[in-house]
Motif scaffolding. Structure first.
Motif, PDB file in Angstrom:
ATOM      1  N   TRP A  32       0.842  -1.202   0.000  1.00 54.66           N
ATOM      2  CA  TRP A  32       0.000   0.000   0.000  1.00 54.66           C
ATOM      3  C   TRP A  32       0.879   1.255   0.000  1.00 54.66           C
ATOM      4  CZ3 TRP A  32      -4.944   0.410   3.540  1.00 54.66           C
ATOM      5  CH2 TRP A  32      -5.766   1.426   3.052  1.00 54.66           C
ATOM      6  N   THR A  33       2.003   1.210   0.720  1.00 48.31           N
ATOM      7  CA  THR A  33       2.946   2.331   0.700  1.00 48.31           C
ATOM      8  C   THR A  33       3.488   2.551  -0.708  1.00 48.31           C
ATOM      9  OG1 THR A  33       3.599   1.904   2.997  1.00 48.31           O
ATOM     10  CG2 THR A  33       5.119   3.198   1.639  1.00 48.31           C
ATOM     11  N   TYR A  34       3.813   1.445  -1.387  1.00 45.71           N
ATOM     12  CA  TYR A  34       4.288   1.542  -2.777  1.00 45.71           C
ATOM     13  C   TYR A  34       3.226   2.196  -3.662  1.00 45.71           C
ATOM     14  CZ  TYR A  34       4.566  -0.138  -7.575  1.00 45.71           C
ATOM     15  OH  TYR A  34       4.541  -0.212  -8.943  1.00 45.71           O
ATOM     16  N   GLU A  35       1.980   1.786  -3.500  1.00 47.20           N
ATOM     17  CA  GLU A  35       0.917   2.356  -4.336  1.00 47.20           C
ATOM     18  C   GLU A  35       0.668   3.830  -4.005  1.00 47.20           C
ATOM     19  OE1 GLU A  35      -2.490   0.848  -5.708  1.00 47.20           O
ATOM     20  OE2 GLU A  35      -1.651  -1.046  -6.378  1.00 47.20           O
ATOM     21  N   THR A  36       0.896   4.226  -2.781  1.00 45.08           N
ATOM     22  CA  THR A  36       0.667   5.609  -2.372  1.00 45.08           C
ATOM     23  C   THR A  36       1.753   6.546  -2.890  1.00 45.08           C
ATOM     24  OG1 THR A  36      -0.548   4.964  -0.368  1.00 45.08           O
ATOM     25  CG2 THR A  36       0.473   7.155  -0.376  1.00 45.08           C
ATOM     26  N   TYR A  37       3.020   6.089  -2.852  1.00 39.81           N
ATOM     27  CA  TYR A  37       4.133   6.987  -3.140  1.00 39.81           C
ATOM     28  C   TYR A  37       4.868   6.706  -4.453  1.00 39.81           C
ATOM     29  CZ  TYR A  37       3.770   8.690   1.667  1.00 39.81           C
ATOM     30  OH  TYR A  37       3.329   9.259   2.827  1.00 39.81           O
ATOM     31  N   ASP A  38       4.678   5.534  -5.029  1.00 41.38           N
ATOM     32  CA  ASP A  38       5.515   5.155  -6.167  1.00 41.38           C
ATOM     33  C   ASP A  38       4.655   4.752  -7.369  1.00 41.38           C
ATOM     34  OD1 ASP A  38       7.434   4.255  -7.896  1.00 41.38           O
ATOM     35  OD2 ASP A  38       8.574   3.176  -6.381  1.00 41.38           O
ATOM     36  N   LYS A  39       4.312   3.500  -7.427  1.00 39.86           N
ATOM     37  CA  LYS A  39       3.417   2.963  -8.461  1.00 39.86           C
ATOM     38  C   LYS A  39       4.013   3.025  -9.863  1.00 39.86           C
ATOM     39  CE  LYS A  39      -1.606   2.729  -8.964  1.00 39.86           C
ATOM     40  NZ  LYS A  39      -2.889   3.423  -8.695  1.00 39.86           N
ATOM     41  N   ARG A  40       5.362   3.015  -9.978  1.00 34.51           N
ATOM     42  CA  ARG A  40       5.982   3.064 -11.305  1.00 34.51           C
ATOM     43  C   ARG A  40       5.806   1.785 -12.084  1.00 34.51           C
ATOM     44  NH1 ARG A  40      11.891   5.061  -9.610  1.00 34.51           N
ATOM     45  NH2 ARG A  40      11.247   3.977  -7.702  1.00 34.51           N
ATOM     46  N   TRP A  41       5.567   0.690 -11.408  1.00 35.53           N
ATOM     47  CA  TRP A  41       5.412  -0.599 -12.089  1.00 35.53           C
ATOM     48  C   TRP A  41       3.972  -1.099 -12.025  1.00 35.53           C
ATOM     49  CZ3 TRP A  41       9.477   0.527  -8.728  1.00 35.53           C
ATOM     50  CH2 TRP A  41      10.730   0.681  -9.347  1.00 35.53           C
ATOM     51  N   GLY A  42       3.043  -0.165 -11.921  1.00 39.17           N
ATOM     52  CA  GLY A  42       1.642  -0.535 -11.906  1.00 39.17           C
ATOM     53  C   GLY A  42       1.129  -0.776 -10.501  1.00 39.17           C
ATOM     54  N   GLY A  43      -0.158  -1.099 -10.415  1.00 37.89           N
ATOM     55  CA  GLY A  43      -0.776  -1.343  -9.117  1.00 37.89           C
ATOM     56  C   GLY A  43      -2.172  -1.886  -9.288  1.00 37.89           C
ATOM     57  N   ILE A  44      -2.862  -2.054  -8.171  1.00 35.60           N
ATOM     58  CA  ILE A  44      -4.218  -2.615  -8.205  1.00 35.60           C
ATOM     59  C   ILE A  44      -5.271  -1.566  -7.849  1.00 35.60           C
ATOM     60  CG2 ILE A  44      -3.426  -4.952  -7.697  1.00 35.60           C
ATOM     61  CD1 ILE A  44      -4.256  -4.522  -4.792  1.00 35.60           C
ATOM     62  N   GLY A  45      -4.849  -0.325  -7.686  1.00 41.09           N
ATOM     63  CA  GLY A  45      -5.812   0.757  -7.473  1.00 41.09           C
ATOM     64  C   GLY A  45      -6.145   1.054  -6.024  1.00 41.09           C
ATOM     65  N   LEU A  46      -5.254   0.740  -5.089  1.00 40.16           N
ATOM     66  CA  LEU A  46      -5.504   1.101  -3.700  1.00 40.16           C
ATOM     67  C   LEU A  46      -5.493   2.623  -3.562  1.00 40.16           C
ATOM     68  CD1 LEU A  46      -3.280  -1.490  -1.786  1.00 40.16           C
ATOM     69  CD2 LEU A  46      -5.768  -1.505  -2.033  1.00 40.16           C
ATOM     70  N   PRO A  47      -6.330   3.176  -2.678  1.00 40.39           N
ATOM     71  CA  PRO A  47      -6.360   4.646  -2.523  1.00 40.39           C
ATOM     72  C   PRO A  47      -5.075   5.157  -1.881  1.00 40.39           C
ATOM     73  CG  PRO A  47      -7.687   3.582  -0.834  1.00 40.39           C
ATOM     74  CD  PRO A  47      -7.294   2.491  -1.801  1.00 40.39           C
ATOM     75  N   LYS A  48      -4.705   6.382  -2.187  1.00 39.92           N
ATOM     76  CA  LYS A  48      -3.531   6.987  -1.571  1.00 39.92           C
ATOM     77  C   LYS A  48      -3.818   7.244  -0.093  1.00 39.92           C
ATOM     78  CE  LYS A  48      -1.365   9.163  -5.569  1.00 39.92           C
ATOM     79  NZ  LYS A  48      -0.787  10.414  -6.118  1.00 39.92           N
ATOM     80  N   PHE A  49      -2.895   6.842   0.746  1.00 40.55           N
ATOM     81  CA  PHE A  49      -3.071   6.941   2.193  1.00 40.55           C
ATOM     82  C   PHE A  49      -1.710   7.228   2.808  1.00 40.55           C
ATOM     83  CE2 PHE A  49      -3.996   4.442   6.301  1.00 40.55           C
ATOM     84  CZ  PHE A  49      -4.471   5.581   6.928  1.00 40.55           C
ATOM     85  N   PRO A  50      -1.331   8.513   2.908  1.00 42.78           N
ATOM     86  CA  PRO A  50       0.013   8.870   3.371  1.00 42.78           C
ATOM     87  C   PRO A  50       0.398   8.273   4.719  1.00 42.78           C
ATOM     88  CG  PRO A  50      -1.089  10.779   2.434  1.00 42.78           C
ATOM     89  CD  PRO A  50      -2.119   9.693   2.520  1.00 42.78           C
ATOM     90  N   ALA A  51      -0.576   8.058   5.595  1.00 46.74           N
ATOM     91  CA  ALA A  51      -0.255   7.522   6.920  1.00 46.74           C
ATOM     92  C   ALA A  51       0.167   6.056   6.880  1.00 46.74           C
ATOM     93  CB  ALA A  51      -1.456   7.677   7.852  1.00 46.74           C
ATOM     94  N   ILE A  52      -0.011   5.409   5.727  1.00 46.47           N
ATOM     95  CA  ILE A  52       0.278   3.973   5.649  1.00 46.47           C
ATOM     96  C   ILE A  52       1.758   3.686   5.861  1.00 46.47           C
ATOM     97  CG2 ILE A  52       0.691   3.853   3.163  1.00 46.47           C
ATOM     98  CD1 ILE A  52      -1.283   1.339   5.346  1.00 46.47           C
ATOM     99  N   GLU A  53       2.629   4.647   5.521  1.00 44.85           N
ATOM    100  CA  GLU A  53       4.054   4.413   5.714  1.00 44.85           C
ATOM    101  C   GLU A  53       4.389   4.243   7.197  1.00 44.85           C
ATOM    102  OE1 GLU A  53       8.418   6.233   4.476  1.00 44.85           O
ATOM    103  OE2 GLU A  53       6.712   7.569   4.765  1.00 44.85           O
ATOM    104  N   GLY A  54       3.762   5.055   8.033  1.00 48.71           N
ATOM    105  CA  GLY A  54       3.978   4.923   9.469  1.00 48.71           C
ATOM    106  C   GLY A  54       3.437   3.620  10.012  1.00 48.71           C
TER     107      GLY A  54
END
Length: 238
Positions: A32-54
């Motif tokens: 989920w952190t990858y999908e929020t901040y990166d996503k250069r290699w695609g993803g499954i459409g999880l919503p951005k959630f900045p707090a997920i890194e913590g």
């Protein structure tokens, strides 16, 4: 009467279960952190959630705190579940019970190593890299690779467990029953006896006898990696 389900020691179930919960949480939140901040290699459409890194860091921290105890248990009390000195010859017997058991032991050993790799690489990352859009750090790429390795080794571990023991083995690690001698009420006495034997120089209580060099090397390497994972970030900064 032979038990229908295999029995796993209580301490193994506690350490394996808690470590497994935190590792699974770290795996999911890492993606989920990858999908929020990166996503250069695609993803499954999880919503951005900045707090997920913590949240991911919290799961990783608890896994890091528990893993040394689990690794020591696995490499001392659980040696029979890991690769043996004669595993190479046993692997030459495919499609036999001993061949499958050897692959299962290999998967268990690989899981220990891959988790060490993931925890160490995670500690090498800076906490501000991803929020600041700094996605090209070497340790970030290494930690991404560790995520892939963890997912693969977890899958192999589950598949091999199902192959050699089926559903009874998979469920045995989560059962609640325990033997009287494993009661937590007796842990205090066991620790006191162990410490008394240590002070008396009883090496068998230290579990140092009959240990193959393979396990000594693995234990030293894993524990050293975890120690360095705490020390190095103090000096390197973000």
């Amino acid at each position: 009467m032979k038990p229908t389900h295999p029995y796993q020691p209580l301490l193994l179930r506690l350490l394996h279960g808690l470590t497994g919960i935190f590792v699974l949480g770290a795996i999911f939140t890492a993606y989920w952190t990858y999908e929020t901040y990166d996503k250069r290699w695609g993803g499954i459409g999880l919503p951005k959630f900045p707090a997920i890194e913590g949240i991911h860091g919290t799961f990783g921290l608890w896994a890091l705190l528990l893993f040394p105890a689990f690794a020591i248990y696995a490499l001392r009390r659980g040696q029979k579940r890991l690769l043996q000195p004669n595993s190479l010859s046993q692997l030459s017997q495919p499609n036999t019970p001993i061949g499958w058991y050897t692959l299962h032991r290999g998967a268990n050993t690989l899981s220990l190593l891959s988790l060490t790799f993931a925890l160490f690489s995670g500690k090498m990352m800076g906490s501000t890299w991803l929020p600041n859009g700094e996605l090209n750090h070497t340790w970030y790429y290494i930690h991404l690779v560790s995520w892939v390795v963890m997912v693969l080794t977890l899958g192999i571990h589950l598949l091999m467990s199902a192959k050699v023991g089926g559903m009874p083995l998979l469920l045995s690690i989560w059962q609640w029953r325990s033997r009287p001698e494993e009661s937590p009420k007796r842990w205090g006495n066991s620790i006191q006896k162990w410490w008394h034997d240590v002070r008396a120089g009883n090496r068998s209580s230290l579990l140092l006898v009959n240990r193959a060099i393979l396990y000594r090397v693995l234990e030293a390497g894993i524990l050293l990696s975890l120690i360095l994972a705490w020390i190095i970030p103090i000096f390197k900064g973000d």
